[in-house]
Motif scaffolding. Structure first.
Motif, PDB file in Angstrom:
ATOM      1  N   ASN A   1      30.339  33.997  31.989  1.00 49.39           N
ATOM      2  CA  ASN A   1      29.511  33.310  32.988  1.00 49.39           C
ATOM      3  C   ASN A   1      29.484  31.798  32.754  1.00 49.39           C
ATOM      4  OD1 ASN A   1      27.812  33.047  35.199  1.00 49.39           O
ATOM      5  ND2 ASN A   1      25.958  33.423  34.016  1.00 49.39           N
ATOM      6  N   LEU A   2      30.643  31.166  32.821  1.00 49.45           N
ATOM      7  CA  LEU A   2      30.744  29.726  32.612  1.00 49.45           C
ATOM      8  C   LEU A   2      29.996  28.967  33.701  1.00 49.45           C
ATOM      9  CD1 LEU A   2      34.516  29.350  31.657  1.00 49.45           C
ATOM     10  CD2 LEU A   2      32.551  29.159  30.130  1.00 49.45           C
ATOM     11  N   LYS A   3      29.180  28.019  33.274  1.00 48.45           N
ATOM     12  CA  LYS A   3      28.431  27.153  34.194  1.00 48.45           C
ATOM     13  C   LYS A   3      27.628  27.961  35.221  1.00 48.45           C
ATOM     14  CE  LYS A   3      30.164  23.400  32.379  1.00 48.45           C
ATOM     15  NZ  LYS A   3      29.333  22.405  31.655  1.00 48.45           N
ATOM     16  N   ASN A   4      27.209  29.160  34.839  1.00 49.77           N
ATOM     17  CA  ASN A   4      26.444  30.045  35.722  1.00 49.77           C
ATOM     18  C   ASN A   4      27.189  30.366  37.025  1.00 49.77           C
ATOM     19  OD1 ASN A   4      24.165  30.187  33.986  1.00 49.77           O
ATOM     20  ND2 ASN A   4      23.444  28.198  34.749  1.00 49.77           N
ATOM     21  N   GLU A   5      28.507  30.391  36.930  1.00 51.19           N
ATOM     22  CA  GLU A   5      29.325  30.716  38.091  1.00 51.19           C
ATOM     23  C   GLU A   5      30.112  32.014  37.879  1.00 51.19           C
ATOM     24  OE1 GLU A   5      31.740  27.312  38.895  1.00 51.19           O
ATOM     25  OE2 GLU A   5      30.156  26.313  40.039  1.00 51.19           O
ATOM     26  N   GLY A   6      29.592  32.860  36.965  1.00 49.23           N
ATOM     27  CA  GLY A   6      30.291  34.101  36.674  1.00 49.23           C
ATOM     28  C   GLY A   6      30.379  35.011  37.875  1.00 49.23           C
ATOM     29  N   ARG A   7      29.278  35.150  38.614  1.00 45.53           N
ATOM     30  CA  ARG A   7      29.295  36.012  39.796  1.00 45.53           C
ATOM     31  C   ARG A   7      30.089  35.376  40.936  1.00 45.53           C
ATOM     32  NH1 ARG A   7      25.557  40.063  40.174  1.00 45.53           N
ATOM     33  NH2 ARG A   7      25.467  39.795  42.441  1.00 45.53           N
ATOM     34  N   LYS A   8      30.011  34.061  41.036  1.00 46.50           N
ATOM     35  CA  LYS A   8      30.715  33.359  42.107  1.00 46.50           C
ATOM     36  C   LYS A   8      32.216  33.553  42.012  1.00 46.50           C
ATOM     37  CE  LYS A   8      31.245  28.717  44.091  1.00 46.50           C
ATOM     38  NZ  LYS A   8      30.834  27.290  43.971  1.00 46.50           N
ATOM     39  N   ALA A   9      32.743  33.529  40.788  1.00 46.63           N
ATOM     40  CA  ALA A   9      34.178  33.726  40.587  1.00 46.63           C
ATOM     41  C   ALA A   9      34.523  35.156  40.214  1.00 46.63           C
ATOM     42  CB  ALA A   9      34.685  32.773  39.502  1.00 46.63           C
ATOM     43  N   GLY A  10      33.587  35.853  39.563  1.00 41.33           N
ATOM     44  CA  GLY A  10      33.876  37.199  39.071  1.00 41.33           C
ATOM     45  C   GLY A  10      33.988  38.237  40.171  1.00 41.33           C
ATOM     46  N   ILE A  11      33.071  38.197  41.146  1.00 42.19           N
ATOM     47  CA  ILE A  11      33.104  39.198  42.214  1.00 42.19           C
ATOM     48  C   ILE A  11      34.392  39.117  43.020  1.00 42.19           C
ATOM     49  CG2 ILE A  11      31.974  39.927  44.360  1.00 42.19           C
ATOM     50  CD1 ILE A  11      29.316  39.242  43.096  1.00 42.19           C
ATOM     51  N   PRO A  12      34.844  37.930  43.466  1.00 35.39           N
ATOM     52  CA  PRO A  12      36.139  37.878  44.160  1.00 35.39           C
ATOM     53  C   PRO A  12      37.301  38.368  43.291  1.00 35.39           C
ATOM     54  CG  PRO A  12      34.906  35.855  44.550  1.00 35.39           C
ATOM     55  CD  PRO A  12      34.167  36.616  43.499  1.00 35.39           C
ATOM     56  N   ARG A  13      37.231  38.137  41.986  1.00 34.17           N
ATOM     57  CA  ARG A  13      38.311  38.594  41.109  1.00 34.17           C
ATOM     58  C   ARG A  13      38.309  40.109  40.959  1.00 34.17           C
ATOM     59  NH1 ARG A  13      37.755  33.776  36.562  1.00 34.17           N
ATOM     60  NH2 ARG A  13      38.593  32.153  37.925  1.00 34.17           N
ATOM     61  N   VAL A  14      37.127  40.694  40.931  1.00 33.55           N
ATOM     62  CA  VAL A  14      37.065  42.156  40.885  1.00 33.55           C
ATOM     63  C   VAL A  14      37.628  42.743  42.181  1.00 33.55           C
ATOM     64  CG1 VAL A  14      35.495  44.127  40.838  1.00 33.55           C
ATOM     65  CG2 VAL A  14      35.134  42.220  39.269  1.00 33.55           C
ATOM     66  N   VAL A  15      37.271  42.150  43.305  1.00 37.44           N
ATOM     67  CA  VAL A  15      37.772  42.635  44.591  1.00 37.44           C
ATOM     68  C   VAL A  15      39.293  42.488  44.674  1.00 37.44           C
ATOM     69  CG1 VAL A  15      37.727  42.257  47.093  1.00 37.44           C
ATOM     70  CG2 VAL A  15      35.601  42.171  45.778  1.00 37.44           C
ATOM     71  N   LEU A  16      39.800  41.325  44.234  1.00 33.56           N
ATOM     72  CA  LEU A  16      41.249  41.108  44.258  1.00 33.56           C
ATOM     73  C   LEU A  16      41.961  42.031  43.276  1.00 33.56           C
ATOM     74  CD1 LEU A  16      41.434  37.208  44.526  1.00 33.56           C
ATOM     75  CD2 LEU A  16      42.219  38.865  46.229  1.00 33.56           C
ATOM     76  N   SER A  17      41.363  42.258  42.116  1.00 33.95           N
ATOM     77  CA  SER A  17      41.973  43.163  41.128  1.00 33.95           C
ATOM     78  C   SER A  17      42.060  44.578  41.681  1.00 33.95           C
ATOM     79  CB  SER A  17      41.166  43.158  39.829  1.00 33.95           C
ATOM     80  OG  SER A  17      41.140  41.871  39.246  1.00 33.95           O
ATOM     81  N   ALA A  18      40.997  45.021  42.347  1.00 33.61           N
ATOM     82  CA  ALA A  18      41.016  46.349  42.959  1.00 33.61           C
ATOM     83  C   ALA A  18      42.050  46.427  44.076  1.00 33.61           C
ATOM     84  CB  ALA A  18      39.626  46.686  43.492  1.00 33.61           C
ATOM     85  N   THR A  19      42.161  45.355  44.851  1.00 37.08           N
ATOM     86  CA  THR A  19      43.157  45.325  45.927  1.00 37.08           C
ATOM     87  C   THR A  19      44.574  45.360  45.368  1.00 37.08           C
ATOM     88  OG1 THR A  19      41.628  44.015  47.279  1.00 37.08           O
ATOM     89  CG2 THR A  19      43.937  44.052  47.962  1.00 37.08           C
ATOM     90  N   ILE A  20      44.803  44.599  44.298  1.00 41.24           N
ATOM     91  CA  ILE A  20      46.126  44.589  43.666  1.00 41.24           C
ATOM     92  C   ILE A  20      46.473  45.961  43.119  1.00 41.24           C
ATOM     93  CG2 ILE A  20      47.384  43.706  41.656  1.00 41.24           C
ATOM     94  CD1 ILE A  20      45.953  41.019  42.133  1.00 41.24           C
TER      95      ILE A  20
END
Length: 216
Positions: free
Chosen positions: A122-141
């Motif tokens: 959770n760098l700079k309190n942006e973990g959810r901001k960047a993490g959720i799209p990455r989880v979605v993209l990882s699942a899509t991949i």
């Protein structure tokens, strides 16, 4: 990984069109030259991102092995890019397939690892901001990889080729998400002459620590 495609090409009827797989589109000159150059550049940039990401998370990672695993996975994926880009399908099928497997296999693994690290650190309190799209993209991949194999086994090559192109676009979007966290950091390459006495007598270790930053 693309062996069924190569077999399909050898058995197709005269006058029929080849499935628009990426490896087939970049199999013959001049397209193969452009394909090799693009893959080499992509492999280099992916390697740079892997190293910078490792350095960025190293001081904050609670599980160092997970950070190291992400670095190794991205490095292997980058190496796979060079193999599939420089060894065309028709010239050396085995090496090309190995490169494709490394790229898609370890690339997918690296996406999941980076998504997990993003949510945990959770760098700079942006973990959810960047993490959720990455989880979605990882699942899509992951879904694209599974559908790709299923469609190839069933011989539905046109849709399999579309899935492959979509898979690559998802990888590109994933790498674009690193800009969210990289914008908070400055990476420097410092070249200095080696000195036995790194600290002068007038400089204390506490003063020297002020100059320590994340460096490549």
């Amino acid at each position: 990984m693309l062996a069924p495609v190569f077999l399909c090409l050898s058995l197709r009827k005269p006058g029929s069109k080849s499935p628009p797989y990426i490896s087939i589109a970049g199999d013959a000159p001049p397209a193969s030259c452009v394909f090799s150059q693009v893959m080499n550049m992509a492999a280099f940039l992916a390697l740079v991102v892997a190293v910078l990401r490792f350095i960025q998370l190293k001081p904050k990672a609670l599980n160092p092995w997970l950070n190291v695993s992400g670095l190794i996975a991205l490095c292997l994926a980058s190496f796979g890019m060079t193999l599939l880009g420089n060894f065309q399908l028709s010239s050396d099928e085995e090496i090309h397939n190995v490169g494709t497997s490394l790229t898609f296999g370890f690339g997918t693994l690296a996406c999941w690892i980076q998504a997990a690290l993003t949510l945990k650190i959770n760098l700079k309190n942006e973990g959810r901001k960047a993490g959720i799209p990455r989880v979605v993209l990882s699942a899509t991949i992951t879904l694209c990889v599974v559908l790709y194999f299923i469609l190839m086994i069933q011989g539905i090559h046109m849709h399999a080729a579309r899935i492959q192109w979509g898979l690559v676009m998802c990888f590109l979007c994933y790498f674009g998400t690193f800009a969210v966290e990289f914008r908070h950091y400055r990476f420097e390459i410092i070249c200095s002459e080696y000195q036995e006495n790194f600290l002068s007598f007038s400089e204390s270790p506490s003063e020297a620590s002020e100059y320590q930053t994340d460096q490549v």
